[in-house]
Design an enzyme around this catalytic site. Sequence first.
Site, PDB file in Angstrom:
ATOM      1  N   ASP A  25      17.167   8.363 -21.664  1.00  0.00           N
ATOM      2  CA  ASP A  25      15.636   7.451 -21.096  1.00  0.00           C
ATOM      3  C   ASP A  25      15.113   6.930 -21.382  1.00  0.00           C
ATOM      4  O   ASP A  25      15.062   6.566 -22.515  1.00  0.00           O
ATOM      5  CB  ASP A  25      15.052   9.215 -21.183  1.00  0.00           C
ATOM      6  CG  ASP A  25      14.263   9.945 -21.737  1.00  0.00           C
ATOM      7  OD1 ASP A  25      13.564   9.022 -20.712  1.00  0.00           O
ATOM      8  OD2 ASP A  25      12.922  10.699 -21.253  1.00  0.00           O
ATOM      9  N   LYS A  87       8.224  -1.342 -19.226  1.00  0.00           N
ATOM     10  CA  LYS A  87       8.741  -0.549 -18.000  1.00  0.00           C
ATOM     11  C   LYS A  87       7.870  -0.748 -17.218  1.00  0.00           C
ATOM     12  O   LYS A  87       8.664  -1.116 -15.900  1.00  0.00           O
ATOM     13  CB  LYS A  87       8.915   1.013 -18.510  1.00  0.00           C
ATOM     14  CG  LYS A  87      10.148   2.000 -17.410  1.00  0.00           C
ATOM     15  CD  LYS A  87       9.752   3.139 -18.144  1.00  0.00           C
ATOM     16  CE  LYS A  87      10.855   4.366 -16.722  1.00  0.00           C
ATOM     17  NZ  LYS A  87      11.055   5.740 -17.098  1.00  0.00           N
ATOM     18  N   GLU A 190      15.158  10.266 -12.784  1.00  0.00           N
ATOM     19  CA  GLU A 190      14.627  10.914 -14.431  1.00  0.00           C
ATOM     20  C   GLU A 190      14.003  12.595 -13.740  1.00  0.00           C
ATOM     21  O   GLU A 190      14.512  13.156 -14.467  1.00  0.00           O
ATOM     22  CB  GLU A 190      13.145  10.453 -14.211  1.00  0.00           C
ATOM     23  CG  GLU A 190      13.213   9.104 -15.530  1.00  0.00           C
ATOM     24  CD  GLU A 190      12.063   9.101 -15.259  1.00  0.00           C
ATOM     25  OE1 GLU A 190      10.991   9.454 -14.934  1.00  0.00           O
ATOM     26  OE2 GLU A 190      11.731   6.993 -15.994  1.00  0.00           O
ATOM     27  N   ASP A 212       5.648  15.594 -14.670  1.00  0.00           N
ATOM     28  CA  ASP A 212       6.366  14.570 -15.634  1.00  0.00           C
ATOM     29  C   ASP A 212       4.933  14.335 -15.989  1.00  0.00           C
ATOM     30  O   ASP A 212       4.992  13.354 -15.611  1.00  0.00           O
ATOM     31  CB  ASP A 212       7.373  13.537 -15.486  1.00  0.00           C
ATOM     32  CG  ASP A 212       7.737  12.908 -16.336  1.00  0.00           C
ATOM     33  OD1 ASP A 212       7.280  12.719 -16.909  1.00  0.00           O
ATOM     34  OD2 ASP A 212       8.850  12.183 -16.226  1.00  0.00           O
TER      35      ASP A 212
HETATM   36  P1  ADP Z   1       7.003   8.706 -21.510  1.00  0.00           P
HETATM   37  O1  ADP Z   1       8.314   9.640 -20.864  1.00  0.00           O
HETATM   38  O2  ADP Z   1       5.962   7.844 -21.377  1.00  0.00           O
HETATM   39  O3  ADP Z   1       7.337   7.845 -22.521  1.00  0.00           O
HETATM   40  P2  ADP Z   1       7.047  11.268 -23.029  1.00  0.00           P
HETATM   41  O4  ADP Z   1       7.901  11.922 -22.661  1.00  0.00           O
HETATM   42  O5  ADP Z   1       7.472  11.193 -24.577  1.00  0.00           O
HETATM   43  O6  ADP Z   1       5.924   9.839 -22.650  1.00  0.00           O
HETATM   44  O7  ADP Z   1       5.546  11.689 -23.706  1.00  0.00           O
HETATM   45  C1  ADP Z   1       4.211  11.237 -24.601  1.00  0.00           C
HETATM   46  C2  ADP Z   1       3.067  11.897 -24.883  1.00  0.00           C
HETATM   47  O8  ADP Z   1       3.793  13.435 -24.948  1.00  0.00           O
HETATM   48  C3  ADP Z   1       2.181  11.036 -25.194  1.00  0.00           C
HETATM   49  O9  ADP Z   1       1.247  11.158 -25.472  1.00  0.00           O
HETATM   50  C4  ADP Z   1       2.726  11.917 -26.731  1.00  0.00           C
HETATM   51  O10 ADP Z   1       0.978  12.371 -27.655  1.00  0.00           O
HETATM   52  C5  ADP Z   1       2.231  13.161 -26.170  1.00  0.00           C
HETATM   53  N1  ADP Z   1       2.790  14.535 -27.012  1.00  0.00           N
HETATM   54  C6  ADP Z   1       3.192  14.468 -27.877  1.00  0.00           C
HETATM   55  N2  ADP Z   1       3.730  15.561 -28.741  1.00  0.00           N
HETATM   56  C7  ADP Z   1       3.235  16.535 -28.180  1.00  0.00           C
HETATM   57  C8  ADP Z   1       2.805  17.918 -28.140  1.00  0.00           C
HETATM   58  N3  ADP Z   1       3.120  18.295 -29.216  1.00  0.00           N
HETATM   59  N4  ADP Z   1       1.439  18.101 -28.104  1.00  0.00           N
HETATM   60  C9  ADP Z   1       0.288  17.423 -26.887  1.00  0.00           C
HETATM   61  N5  ADP Z   1       1.039  16.321 -26.440  1.00  0.00           N
HETATM   62  C10 ADP Z   1       2.482  15.497 -27.395  1.00  0.00           C
HETATM   63 MG    MG Z   2       9.479  10.236 -19.877  1.00  0.00          MG
END
Ligand code: ADP
Ligand code: MG
Length: 636
Positions: A25, A87, A190, A212
Amino acid sequence: MALLQIAEPGESAAPHQHKLAVGIDLGTTNSLVATVRSGLAVVLSDELGRTLLPSVVRYLPDGGTQVGFDAQEQQSVDPRNTVVSAKRLMGRGLADIAHRESMPYDFVGAEDVQGAQGMVRLRTAGGVKTPVEVSADVLRALRARAEAALGGPLVGAVITVPAYFDDAQRQATKDAARLAGLSVLRLLNEPTAAAIAYGLDNAAEGVYAVYDLGGGTFDISILNLSKGIFEVLATGGDSALGGDDFDQRIFCWMLEAAKLKPLSAEDARLLLTRAREAKEYLTFHGVAPITARLNSGELVDLKLTTEIFTEITQTLVAKTIQPVKKALRDAGLQVADVKGVVMVGGATRMPQVQRAVGEFFKQDPLNNLDPDKVVALGAATQANLLAGNRAAGDDWLLLDVIPLSLGLETMGGLVEKIIPRNSTIPAARAQEFTTFRDGQTAMAVHVVQGERELVTDCRSLARFELRGIPPMVAGAARIRVTFQVDADGLLAVAAREQTSGVEANVTVKPSYGLSDDEIAGMLKDSMAHTKDDAMRRALKEAQVEAQRLIEAVQSALKSDGELLSAEELGRVEGAIAKLQTTALGENRRHITLAMDDLEAETKDFAARRMDKSIRRALAGRKVDELKEFGSHGENK
Ligand code: ADP
Ligand code: MG
């Protein structure tokens, strides 16, 4: 025209050997790598047990790089050389990047870029970097992690991309993988990966929504599952809405609650980090304590409750529902049509988000898998299948098929189908073609898509020319045209003249820009016209044959016309003229008859030409030379 058809079936993997394949991912904020171990998809962690890898790369003056957490820590200190969210820049030209001013990078101006067609480039301490190179550095770190964990080189990876990624963005992702030394088994959307992680590809057919909410982006996808194939019906979202905005809301609340004066950049960064921690803490607790000692010496000591957090982020949550409504509308569906809702992205952990989605869809969303791992897990499952690690009974391979046949235009505006519709991808087929005219040195290759027999009824995908064919008599050149559709639906067409090796090629994405309705419409059309089309095709073929015969005779007359008496010549010319007029008409039988006439008129002429050319070949040769010629069948 087609001489022969050569199929190239895919090679199958040796059954006993487990191939090391991973799913990746490649996220805007975080990236992950996962694999299937003993039949179970698992995310691989680094030596400190961390599963996420921040998609951040810092370039150092000595040419070194820092990737992941190390780079993220330096982001506030060295923003110019620390690239985040690469990205968003993938496959983009400088002009495509909105809010360029708000990014801390030193963009290389389009006028400084040579040969890269205006692709975005960043000047860093470690040199000029493209987003592809930055992503490659992230991928390289994941590859190293995987190879260390699995104990061997990878055979390949499935890499996920947003469903809305266009051709350039997908190609850029593949380039990044290649640069990182990864062989891409396929790119996977995705939302489809998330659906696979939930095993929906085994589930009942129907419509699924994938919601998402990541760090900085929100994507909604409406998928339809039918016969094990996921189709993206609609996508939507907001490219500037994600978990980071929730951090921002908490940050603003903190400023107000603690009555803080304007902050230094460092203090602001510190409080933003505290805000994010509080947000994540609130997912599992009712109150989050926030304490921070600012550079100014001031102490921030606050408590944020779930109630306040929910209230100050209410508009953000509501903002995600608008694109969901629009995507459903685009797909022509109602909420009630949606069979299941999959939650993806770390930010969907927030209870208020779960609640809002549940209320909108009137059902509990699927959330028992880790929302920031689900895409990687699905990609790993897919990679495992594509690498050939299938267990017995596990024959539910997710199939993607070519919706419409792919072919070439041949003489007379006819379509020669090379890859028939419903072939599973990846697919490769080759066919040989030849030249139409004596001395023809170029050939126009026109790639079309559709089921109809005539080019005018199909969709034109691409045109290119093969030049430099050595001059030969008509029909002697052998031009092998290869069609290859890779697992991402990208079509590569290559034409190669076999004796000289001259080659030309083109790459297109056949399904791009065609909606399912259009595909259905084209199929219906072809069904309705089957009989008609067959007749029109037969007529066209006869017209082409006639033209070919006329040209052959005319060329023979030009070189050996003296072999005919004036009277014979007159009769041949008469037969040519008659065939020419008949061929303009619509009566296939008349054309065939006129061709028979011309052939009859030229029979003697052909025999005389044959004698002449044999005499010419034999003239001046010695007997032993002739022997050699005869025994080897080749003139050396
Ligand atoms: P991306 O797909 O953009 O790479 P992610 O799916 O990894 O991102 O999501 C990242 C986001 O999820 C960040 O804003 C992070 O703070 C939030 N996040 C991660 N864990 C938690 C949680 N327990 N509660 C709320 N938000 C969360
Ligand atoms: Mg993502």
